[in-house]
Motif scaffolding. Structure first.
Motif, mmCIF file in Angstrom:
data_model
loop_
_atom_site.group_PDB
_atom_site.id
_atom_site.type_symbol
_atom_site.label_atom_id
_atom_site.label_comp_id
_atom_site.label_asym_id
_atom_site.label_seq_id
_atom_site.Cartn_x
_atom_site.Cartn_y
_atom_site.Cartn_z
ATOM 1 N N ARG A 90 0.817 -1.213 0.000
ATOM 2 C CA ARG A 90 0.000 0.000 0.000
ATOM 3 C C ARG A 90 0.848 1.258 0.000
ATOM 4 N NH1 ARG A 90 -5.585 -0.722 1.694
ATOM 5 N NH2 ARG A 90 -5.911 -2.839 2.403
ATOM 6 N N THR A 91 2.110 1.113 0.316
ATOM 7 C CA THR A 91 2.993 2.283 0.384
ATOM 8 C C THR A 91 4.315 1.956 -0.308
ATOM 9 O OG1 THR A 91 4.020 1.602 2.459
ATOM 10 C CG2 THR A 91 2.011 2.949 2.640
ATOM 11 N N LEU A 92 5.085 2.990 -0.624
ATOM 12 C CA LEU A 92 6.385 2.787 -1.247
ATOM 13 C C LEU A 92 7.297 1.977 -0.323
ATOM 14 C CD1 LEU A 92 8.119 3.279 -3.699
ATOM 15 C CD2 LEU A 92 8.815 5.465 -2.715
ATOM 16 N N ALA A 93 7.243 2.243 0.973
ATOM 17 C CA ALA A 93 8.064 1.482 1.921
ATOM 18 C C ALA A 93 7.702 0.000 1.876
ATOM 19 C CB ALA A 93 7.890 2.036 3.340
ATOM 20 N N GLN A 94 6.413 -0.320 1.780
ATOM 21 C CA GLN A 94 5.994 -1.720 1.684
ATOM 22 C C GLN A 94 6.448 -2.336 0.361
ATOM 23 O OE1 GLN A 94 1.759 -1.946 2.271
ATOM 24 N NE2 GLN A 94 1.913 -1.728 4.494
ATOM 25 N N ALA A 95 6.364 -1.572 -0.724
ATOM 26 C CA ALA A 95 6.793 -2.086 -2.035
ATOM 27 C C ALA A 95 8.281 -2.422 -2.008
ATOM 28 C CB ALA A 95 6.493 -1.060 -3.125
ATOM 29 N N GLU A 96 9.066 -1.543 -1.425
ATOM 30 C CA GLU A 96 10.497 -1.791 -1.324
ATOM 31 C C GLU A 96 10.784 -2.984 -0.425
ATOM 32 O OE1 GLU A 96 11.716 2.125 -0.103
ATOM 33 O OE2 GLU A 96 11.893 2.827 -2.176
ATOM 34 N N ALA A 97 10.057 -3.090 0.692
ATOM 35 C CA ALA A 97 10.237 -4.231 1.602
ATOM 36 C C ALA A 97 9.847 -5.534 0.909
ATOM 37 C CB ALA A 97 9.410 -4.035 2.868
ATOM 38 N N LEU A 98 8.786 -5.506 0.113
ATOM 39 C CA LEU A 98 8.362 -6.704 -0.620
ATOM 40 C C LEU A 98 9.424 -7.103 -1.638
ATOM 41 C CD1 LEU A 98 6.262 -8.860 -1.313
ATOM 42 C CD2 LEU A 98 5.193 -7.184 -2.856
ATOM 43 N N ASP A 99 9.935 -6.139 -2.397
ATOM 44 C CA ASP A 99 10.989 -6.443 -3.371
ATOM 45 C C ASP A 99 12.204 -7.063 -2.679
ATOM 46 O OD1 ASP A 99 9.536 -5.608 -5.564
ATOM 47 O OD2 ASP A 99 10.577 -3.690 -5.785
ATOM 48 N N GLU A 100 12.604 -6.502 -1.538
ATOM 49 C CA GLU A 100 13.755 -7.031 -0.802
ATOM 50 C C GLU A 100 13.475 -8.436 -0.273
ATOM 51 O OE1 GLU A 100 14.666 -4.123 2.223
ATOM 52 O OE2 GLU A 100 15.005 -2.556 0.716
ATOM 53 N N MET A 101 12.280 -8.642 0.270
ATOM 54 C CA MET A 101 11.902 -9.941 0.816
ATOM 55 C C MET A 101 11.926 -11.000 -0.292
ATOM 56 S SD MET A 101 8.332 -10.945 2.854
ATOM 57 C CE MET A 101 7.848 -9.237 2.809
ATOM 58 N N GLU A 103 13.517 -10.805 -3.235
ATOM 59 C CA GLU A 103 14.877 -10.947 -3.771
ATOM 60 C C GLU A 103 15.709 -11.902 -2.915
ATOM 61 O OE1 GLU A 103 18.687 -8.094 -4.650
ATOM 62 O OE2 GLU A 103 16.695 -7.276 -5.072
ATOM 63 N N ARG A 104 15.547 -11.809 -1.587
ATOM 64 C CA ARG A 104 16.265 -12.722 -0.684
ATOM 65 C C ARG A 104 15.880 -14.175 -0.958
ATOM 66 N NH1 ARG A 104 14.795 -8.915 3.308
ATOM 67 N NH2 ARG A 104 13.228 -10.344 4.118
ATOM 68 N N ARG A 105 14.693 -14.377 -1.494
ATOM 69 C CA ARG A 105 14.190 -15.714 -1.767
ATOM 70 C C ARG A 105 14.417 -16.112 -3.231
ATOM 71 N NH1 ARG A 105 10.344 -16.795 2.467
ATOM 72 N NH2 ARG A 105 9.340 -18.387 1.201
ATOM 73 N N GLY A 106 15.095 -15.271 -4.005
ATOM 74 C CA GLY A 106 15.329 -15.554 -5.422
ATOM 75 C C GLY A 106 14.092 -15.383 -6.273
ATOM 76 N N ALA A 107 13.185 -14.534 -5.836
ATOM 77 C CA ALA A 107 11.924 -14.309 -6.549
ATOM 78 C C ALA A 107 11.750 -12.815 -6.817
ATOM 79 C CB ALA A 107 10.760 -14.854 -5.720
#
Length: 188
Positions: A90-101, A103-107
């Protein structure tokens, strides 16, 4: 390889309806923050009670709570072939956290589908759903607060995903079938 997508649009835009269809037809897992939060509330736990108070006031639940709920379900989604993120980020901070999460999983997020809708028609839809189902988060007054929160906090995510080349916009005011056909076209 799992496909991860975000269904994007204001409250009551039809994201849940389309996600349920994709679950049935493609075997993906719907990660609906709304459903997860309602389950937390019905559990009666302290966390659920905190979420209820926040949601009843028409506010968004804080990022750390939502992100933790999402992360708990990612293994299941990956095993099923992918996740449909509904109501998150819902927010840019969440989008960035999702991308990082991811990426750590190779997805990664593969597609972001924005359902474009008429806000006045949405208010009528929510008012009817509130009368029929009685969902507290569909209270018309609360809906207006949630719609303002979406417009102020979530809409700025469009350029973030557009810049990644992942954003597709679909007319969300069409029939369920027409919207489904457009989503299927985007997903390939």
């Amino acid at each position: 390889m799992a496909m991860n997508l975000i269904l994007f649009g204001p409250p009551a835009a039809g994201k849940g309806t389309q996600a349920k269809r994709l679950v049935a037809e493609r075997g993906m897992v719907q990660l609906s923050t709304g459903d997860m939060l309602r389950a937390a509330i019905s559990s009666g736990t302290e966390l659920g009670q905190r979420c209820k108070a926040i949601m009843d006031a028409g506010h968004l639940v804080p990022d750390p709570i939502v992100i933790a709920l999402i992360e708990l379900r990612l293994d299941e989604a990956e095993a099923a072939g992918g996740a449909i993120f509904d109501g998150f980020p819902r927010t840019l901070a969440q989008a960035e956290a999702l991308d990082e999460m991811l990426e750590r999983r190779g997805a990664r997020i593969d597609h972001v589908i924005r359902l474009k809708v008429d806000e006045e028609a949405l208010l009528a839809r929510v008012t009817q759903r509130f009368k029929e189902q009685g969902r507290p988060d569909d209270n018309p007054e609360t809906f207006v607060t949630r719609l303002e929160a979406y417009n102020n906090q979530t809409a700025p995510l469009l350029p973030y995903y557009e810049g990644q080349g992942k954003l597709a916009e679909i007319d969300g005011m069409g029939s369920v079938e027409a919207v489904a056909a457009e989503i299927d076209r985007v997903l390939g």
